[in-house]
Design an enzyme around this catalytic site. Structure first.
Site, PDB file in Angstrom:
ATOM      1  N   ASP A  35       5.456  -6.765  27.819  1.00 47.60           N
ATOM      2  CA  ASP A  35       6.428  -7.836  28.059  1.00 47.60           C
ATOM      3  C   ASP A  35       5.738  -9.066  28.657  1.00 47.60           C
ATOM      4  O   ASP A  35       4.726  -8.938  29.348  1.00 47.60           O
ATOM      5  CB  ASP A  35       7.508  -7.313  29.028  1.00 47.60           C
ATOM      6  CG  ASP A  35       8.732  -8.208  29.035  1.00 47.60           C
ATOM      7  OD1 ASP A  35       8.880  -9.063  28.131  1.00 47.60           O
ATOM      8  OD2 ASP A  35       9.561  -8.071  29.965  1.00 47.60           O
ATOM      9  N   HIS A  52       2.586 -14.104  21.483  1.00 48.91           N
ATOM     10  CA  HIS A  52       2.526 -12.864  20.685  1.00 48.91           C
ATOM     11  C   HIS A  52       1.121 -12.686  20.095  1.00 48.91           C
ATOM     12  O   HIS A  52       0.571 -11.589  20.094  1.00 48.91           O
ATOM     13  CB  HIS A  52       3.571 -12.898  19.564  1.00 48.91           C
ATOM     14  CG  HIS A  52       4.989 -12.964  20.062  1.00 48.91           C
ATOM     15  ND1 HIS A  52       5.454 -12.165  21.078  1.00 48.91           N
ATOM     16  CD2 HIS A  52       6.058 -13.739  19.677  1.00 48.91           C
ATOM     17  CE1 HIS A  52       6.737 -12.432  21.306  1.00 48.91           C
ATOM     18  NE2 HIS A  52       7.124 -13.389  20.471  1.00 48.91           N
ATOM     19  N   LEU A 146      -7.340   9.467  19.246  1.00 50.78           N
ATOM     20  CA  LEU A 146      -6.122   8.879  19.816  1.00 50.78           C
ATOM     21  C   LEU A 146      -5.012   8.756  18.756  1.00 50.78           C
ATOM     22  O   LEU A 146      -5.270   8.307  17.638  1.00 50.78           O
ATOM     23  CB  LEU A 146      -6.474   7.472  20.332  1.00 50.78           C
ATOM     24  CG  LEU A 146      -5.301   6.618  20.833  1.00 50.78           C
ATOM     25  CD1 LEU A 146      -4.789   7.127  22.175  1.00 50.78           C
ATOM     26  CD2 LEU A 146      -5.720   5.147  20.976  1.00 50.78           C
TER      27      LEU A 146
HETATM   28  C1  FPP Z   1       7.865  -9.072  24.662  1.00 53.39           C
HETATM   29  O1  FPP Z   1       7.545 -10.330  25.172  1.00 53.39           O
HETATM   30  C2  FPP Z   1       7.031  -8.751  23.508  1.00 53.39           C
HETATM   31  C3  FPP Z   1       7.527  -8.560  22.244  1.00 53.39           C
HETATM   32  C4  FPP Z   1       8.957  -8.617  21.936  1.00 53.39           C
HETATM   33  C5  FPP Z   1       6.644  -8.306  21.102  1.00 53.39           C
HETATM   34  C6  FPP Z   1       5.374  -7.585  21.386  1.00 53.39           C
HETATM   35  C7  FPP Z   1       4.473  -7.830  20.248  1.00 53.39           C
HETATM   36  C8  FPP Z   1       3.142  -7.969  20.308  1.00 53.39           C
HETATM   37  C9  FPP Z   1       2.353  -7.808  21.520  1.00 53.39           C
HETATM   38  C10 FPP Z   1       2.381  -8.362  19.081  1.00 53.39           C
HETATM   39  C11 FPP Z   1       2.520  -7.412  17.935  1.00 53.39           C
HETATM   40  C12 FPP Z   1       2.184  -6.025  18.265  1.00 53.39           C
HETATM   41  C13 FPP Z   1       1.394  -5.213  17.556  1.00 53.39           C
HETATM   42  C14 FPP Z   1       1.250  -3.789  17.919  1.00 53.39           C
HETATM   43  C15 FPP Z   1       0.630  -5.673  16.399  1.00 53.39           C
HETATM   44  P1  FPP Z   1       8.697 -11.430  25.243  1.00 53.39           P
HETATM   45  O2  FPP Z   1       8.596 -12.235  23.998  1.00 53.39           O
HETATM   46  O3  FPP Z   1      10.010 -10.782  25.463  1.00 53.39           O
HETATM   47  O4  FPP Z   1       8.235 -12.250  26.499  1.00 53.39           O
HETATM   48  P2  FPP Z   1       9.190 -13.017  27.555  1.00 53.39           P
HETATM   49  O5  FPP Z   1      10.016 -11.956  28.232  1.00 53.39           O
HETATM   50  O6  FPP Z   1       8.208 -13.661  28.479  1.00 53.39           O
HETATM   51  O7  FPP Z   1      10.006 -13.983  26.763  1.00 53.39           O
END
Ligand code: FPP
Length: 282
Positions: A35, A52, A146
């Protein structure tokens, strides 16, 4: 040339990992709620997509470090069922990043004995993502290192409801009686049936929520919450989480005294077994 992870480690990193490995039983299964990507980008006046994108660098490093440490299972919450409600463009970017990640990483994951899996409502993903995902899963299916599980279009409640529906069907067919439903049996109906429950659940960005992730499976997971935003989370942060984990006492509902007594009992039984085997081998 494909990068062999065991070769490319710095001596300092090897030392830290060796100390962790000597520190006790590391978790068999680590689950991560990644997050803070949006906040990381906003702090830099960048579009959310940049957060991201940078988050993928963290995924790379954490997968590598977990594999080097011999962790059995790593499950990352990459896209929740609720994430479909985000602006269409952000959803498209996340899908495209996922596709790029798989295309770029799969050979290296395969060369390093990583088995890829996915849990969630996978048929909701765009067809081209489903194809690449299935190919990647198939390619690495025989690997024994893994197990990296991507939670995609995943919701813990959805999986539990799915399990209940399948149980109801089995009861209707007459292949299952209600009295036979135990914790263990219920787990067999979940998408996580082939994995141990997570021992350690990490959440970045300081939020204190499970956000519908592995609700059934996390009943006794140790929680580790860090203020670090996911795009900044690297192996040093994983090591801090593991050090913290190694200092926890996992009681599973028992008292500390009971745990000490059962440890002592195990040690005594071990000594008795050793004495018996030394006699029988004479
Ligand atoms: C939450 O941060 C994160 C996500 C909803 C997406 C996570 C995705 C990745 C790390 C990239 C793709 C993953 C892989 C495995 C290839 P948020 O956007 O909710 O952050 P915020 O709370 O600060 O808005």
């Amino acid at each position: 040339m494909i990068n062999q992870w065991k070769d490319g480690q710095s001596p300092e990193d090897k030392d830290i990992q060796a100390t962790l490995l000597e520190g006790g039983a590391l978790p068999r299964h680590i689950a991560i709620i990644m997050d803070g990507n949006g906040r990381w980008a906003m702090d830099r006046n960048l579009p959310r997509a940049a957060g991201h994108q940078q988050g993928i660098e963290s995924v790379r490093d954490i997968v590598k470090a977990s594999s080097q440490l011999g962790i059995g299972f790593l499950t990352v919450y990459a896209f929740s069922m609720e994430n479909w409600k985000r602006p269409r463009v952000e959803v498209q970017i996340l899908m495209s990043l996922l596709k790029t990640y798989l295309l770029q990483e799969i050979d290296e994951l395969h060369a390093n004995n990583v088995r890829l899996q996915a849990i969630g409502k996978l048929n909701a993903l765009p067809k081209n993502v489903q194809t690449i995902l299935n190919e990647s899963i198939e390619k690495t299916a025989g690997n024994t290192g893994l197990t990296l599980t991507l939670a995609l279009s995943y919701s813990g409640r959805w999986d539990i409801v799915r399990a209940v529906q399948m149980i109801a069907l089995d009861i209707r067919r007459g292949t299952l009686s209600p009295e036979d439903i135990t914790d263990e049996h219920f787990s067999e109906y979940l998408l996580t049936k082939n994995m141990p429950d997570p021992d350690l659940m990490i959440r970045t960005s300081g939020e204190m929520r499970l956000s519908n992730f592995l609700l059934w499976e996390s009943a006794y997971s140790e929680m580790y919450i860090t203020e670090r935003l996911w795009p900044d989370f690297r192996r040093e942060d994983l090591y801090s989480a593991l050090r913290d984990y190694l200092n926890r006492e996992r009681r599973f509902g028992k008292t500390s005294q009971q745990l000490r007594e059962s440890d002592e009992k195990e040690q005594q039984q071990g000594s008795i077994r050793r004495i018996i085997s030394s006699f029988s081998s004479r």
